[in-house]
Enzyme design. Structure first.
Site, PDB file in Angstrom:
ATOM      1  N   SER A 252      -8.764  -6.277  -5.325  1.00  0.00           N
ATOM      2  CA  SER A 252      -8.213  -5.348  -6.304  1.00  0.00           C
ATOM      3  C   SER A 252      -6.699  -5.530  -6.350  1.00  0.00           C
ATOM      4  O   SER A 252      -6.144  -6.339  -5.607  1.00  0.00           O
ATOM      5  CB  SER A 252      -8.552  -3.916  -5.915  1.00  0.00           C
ATOM      6  OG  SER A 252      -7.838  -3.586  -4.738  1.00  0.00           O
ATOM      7  N   LYS A 253      -6.070  -4.745  -7.204  1.00  0.00           N
ATOM      8  CA  LYS A 253      -4.631  -4.908  -7.420  1.00  0.00           C
ATOM      9  C   LYS A 253      -3.820  -4.832  -6.134  1.00  0.00           C
ATOM     10  O   LYS A 253      -2.788  -5.465  -6.016  1.00  0.00           O
ATOM     11  CB  LYS A 253      -4.132  -3.865  -8.409  1.00  0.00           C
ATOM     12  CG  LYS A 253      -4.397  -4.284  -9.832  1.00  0.00           C
ATOM     13  CD  LYS A 253      -3.535  -3.502 -10.785  1.00  0.00           C
ATOM     14  CE  LYS A 253      -3.926  -3.854 -12.210  1.00  0.00           C
ATOM     15  NZ  LYS A 253      -4.001  -2.708 -13.073  1.00  0.00           N
ATOM     16  N   ARG A 254      -4.312  -4.029  -5.196  1.00  0.00           N
ATOM     17  CA  ARG A 254      -3.502  -3.890  -3.983  1.00  0.00           C
ATOM     18  C   ARG A 254      -3.421  -5.202  -3.191  1.00  0.00           C
ATOM     19  O   ARG A 254      -2.586  -5.366  -2.322  1.00  0.00           O
ATOM     20  CB  ARG A 254      -3.999  -2.733  -3.118  1.00  0.00           C
ATOM     21  CG  ARG A 254      -5.237  -2.990  -2.332  1.00  0.00           C
ATOM     22  CD  ARG A 254      -5.879  -1.710  -1.836  1.00  0.00           C
ATOM     23  NE  ARG A 254      -7.311  -1.836  -1.905  1.00  0.00           N
ATOM     24  CZ  ARG A 254      -8.062  -2.289  -0.917  1.00  0.00           C
ATOM     25  NH1 ARG A 254      -7.502  -2.618   0.228  1.00  0.00           N
ATOM     26  NH2 ARG A 254      -9.354  -2.411  -1.063  1.00  0.00           N
ATOM     27  N   HIS A 255      -4.299  -6.159  -3.508  1.00  0.00           N
ATOM     28  CA  HIS A 255      -4.205  -7.463  -2.839  1.00  0.00           C
ATOM     29  C   HIS A 255      -3.292  -8.424  -3.582  1.00  0.00           C
ATOM     30  O   HIS A 255      -3.143  -9.572  -3.216  1.00  0.00           O
ATOM     31  CB  HIS A 255      -5.591  -8.107  -2.740  1.00  0.00           C
ATOM     32  CG  HIS A 255      -6.554  -7.309  -1.941  1.00  0.00           C
ATOM     33  ND1 HIS A 255      -7.612  -6.638  -2.500  1.00  0.00           N
ATOM     34  CD2 HIS A 255      -6.610  -7.048  -0.617  1.00  0.00           C
ATOM     35  CE1 HIS A 255      -8.288  -6.009  -1.561  1.00  0.00           C
ATOM     36  NE2 HIS A 255      -7.696  -6.229  -0.405  1.00  0.00           N
ATOM     37  N   GLY A 256      -2.711  -7.966  -4.676  1.00  0.00           N
ATOM     38  CA  GLY A 256      -1.856  -8.857  -5.462  1.00  0.00           C
ATOM     39  C   GLY A 256      -2.441  -9.002  -6.851  1.00  0.00           C
ATOM     40  O   GLY A 256      -3.190  -8.139  -7.301  1.00  0.00           O
TER      41      GLY A 256
END
Ligand code: GLU
Length: 486
Positions: A252-256
């Site tokens: 998800s976005k939190r991984h980049g």
């Protein structure tokens, strides 16, 4: 049998890296088997579907070279390829199922359903639909209609028995029909829900293999019973594992970055992203890492797909991109670099194409992302270089530097323009070091910092040749002037 596979995105957001991996597997499978790759747009969520998202899907697919044989913009024999243009087809099949007593109209309101669901949860019962509209009398239906109640169409799920998936990646998976409820086929506004439209389209479009993310496994038993109820032939199923971040959570976005467009913007090449994504869930027995497109098509198989989640490794993708950049044609690299250089304001002055090409060629080896270009080459293109503070402290503050720069300035001034070539420059610099009784590095480093402002970069003499005599001398002179204050 002709292999026909499809990618069926919903245009409700950007093109996610996980979705495009699924698209890639379908595309590779089609190309490997000389089959057809179909793009179908599942746009039945009228609120969330947007043209912007559709464009992002089409652009992303094209950028990655995943051209489709049937679908938007090109059509095909099995269209339309947008679900919202197929509503009459879904209605027709819903009516057929109602007629055959395999589906029914349900008049329960969303509020009633919500209350019953809450109660079920409180009483620790599974919150599935209780089937109360299965046996409505004609009178009751009329009464509901009179009250102005709207209806959905529900499927009559067999109450017992088992549904089995023979998944080409996951093996056999069995579901008890009893855990599945009478799910909705058509909403009250007449639009179909995913499982219904998906099955009808896959069947009418003669899809032979359904390759998709294993987040859809729980939908598959419902789809299989629908295939059977509709008298359709079952396709093969292959559910590929999800992509996870390094912490084990779903990517998800939190991984980049998760949008394909973002990888494009950040300076990844489509071929490296494609190669990298192919390996997120698939491998060859010899763990080959870099594939030409032809090789990838030749070697791709569902047998090579693993069952467990693939972990997205951003470092590896950067490494792979560097590998690909080193191999690409220099003219293409220049073309790809220009927008980044323009954006960084480095092309304000006219520059000859050949010069730009030489500059970029010097950095090709080191480049990992095309977006690295401006900071790698800015000193070639700017009038003045900015000295990196560390370089000044480490190199320019040494005692011998003043003398080195004075001597080199004189010698370089004496060098003919036509001799301002890497080979001659190297000889001249080495000879100078020897004469001054210094190590080569004691001369090389101050020159490098003077002309580029930094301690790292391409080969010193190639760099000087590309900068040209005038720029090199101006920069050495400037360093000499500023050296007094260092
Ligand atoms: N529209 C569905 C999705 O985007 C398609 C899933 C499928 O391949 O069946 O998830």
């Amino acid at each position: 049998m002709t292999v026909r596979v499809r990618f069926a995105p919903s245009p409700t957001g950007f093109l996610h890296i996980g979705s495009v991996r699924t698209a890639l597997y379908n595309w590779l499978f089609a190309r490997h088997n000389k089959g057809r790759f179909i793009l179908r747009i599942e746009d039945t969520d009228e609120v969330r579907s947007t043209d912007e998202s559709l464009n992002a899907i089409l652009e992303g697919m094209r950028w990655l070279g995943l051209e489709w044989d049937e679908g938007p913009e090109i059509g095909g024999d099995y269209g339309p390829y947008f679900q919202m243009q197929r509503l009459d087809i879904y209605t027709k099949y819903a009516e057929q199922l109602i007629k055959e007593d395999k589906a029914y109209c349900c008049y329960c309101t969303p509020e009633e359903l919500a209350t019953r669901r809450e109660e079920a949860v409180k009483q620790k019962r599974p919150p599935k639909y209780d089937g109360r509209c299965r046996k409505l009398t004609e009178d009751k239906k009329k009464e509901y209609e009179k009250q102005g109640r709207k209806h959905v169409v529900r499927f009559k799920m067999p109450a017992s028995g088992k549904t089995k998936i023979n998944d080409l990646v996951r093996g056999a998976i069995e579901f008890d029909n009893a855990v599945l409820d009478d799910f909705v086929l058509l909403k009250s506004n007449g639009t179909p829900i995913y499982n219904f439209a998906n099955v009808i389209d896959d069947s009418l479009m003669q899809i032979s293999h359904i390759i998709r993310g294993d987040d859809h496994i729980s939908n598959t038993p419902r789809q299989i019973v629908l295939y059977e109820a509709l008298g359709f032939k079952l396709p093969e199923f292959a559910h590929v594992p999800m992509i996870h971040g390094a912490d084990g959570g779903r990517l998800s976005k939190r991984h980049g970055a998760t949008a394909v467009s973002q990888y494009h913007e950040e300076g990844y090449l489509p071929e490296s992203l494609r190669n990298y994504l192919a390996l997120l869930g698939w491998s060859t027995s010899d763990s080959q890492q870099i594939f030409s497109l032809e090789e990838m098509i030749e070697k791709f198989s569902l047998d090579g797909c693993g069952k467990s989640a693939a972990v997205f490794d951003a470092q590896k993708l950067v490494w792979m991109n560097g590998e690909y950049i080193r191999k690409i044609d220099i003219d293409r690299l220049v073309e790809l670099s220009v927008p980044y250089l323009e954006k960084a304001g480095l092309l304000k002055r006219p520059i000859r194409y050949e010069s730009l090409k030489k500059i970029i060629a010097l950095e090709q080896e080191k480049m990992k992302l095309i977006s690295d270009v401006p900071k790698l080459v800015d000193f070639f293109l700017l009038d003045d270089v900015e000295f990196d503070e560390k370089a000044v402290n480490k190199v320019l503050k040494k005692d011998h530097v003043l003398n080195v720069l004075e001597v080199m300035k004189e010698r370089l001034t004496d060098l003919n323009d036509k001799d301002f070539k890497a080979e001659q420059l190297e000889k001249l610099t080495r000879d100078t070091a020897e004469e001054l009784n210094l190590k080569a590095g004691q001369v090389f480093h101050p020159i490098r910092v003077s002309v580029s402002g930094r301690t790292t970069g391409p080969g010193l003499f190639e760099m000087m040749e590309v900068l040209g005599k005038e720029k090199v001398l101006v920069r050495i002179e400037r360093t000499l002037r500023e050296k007094v204050n260092l």
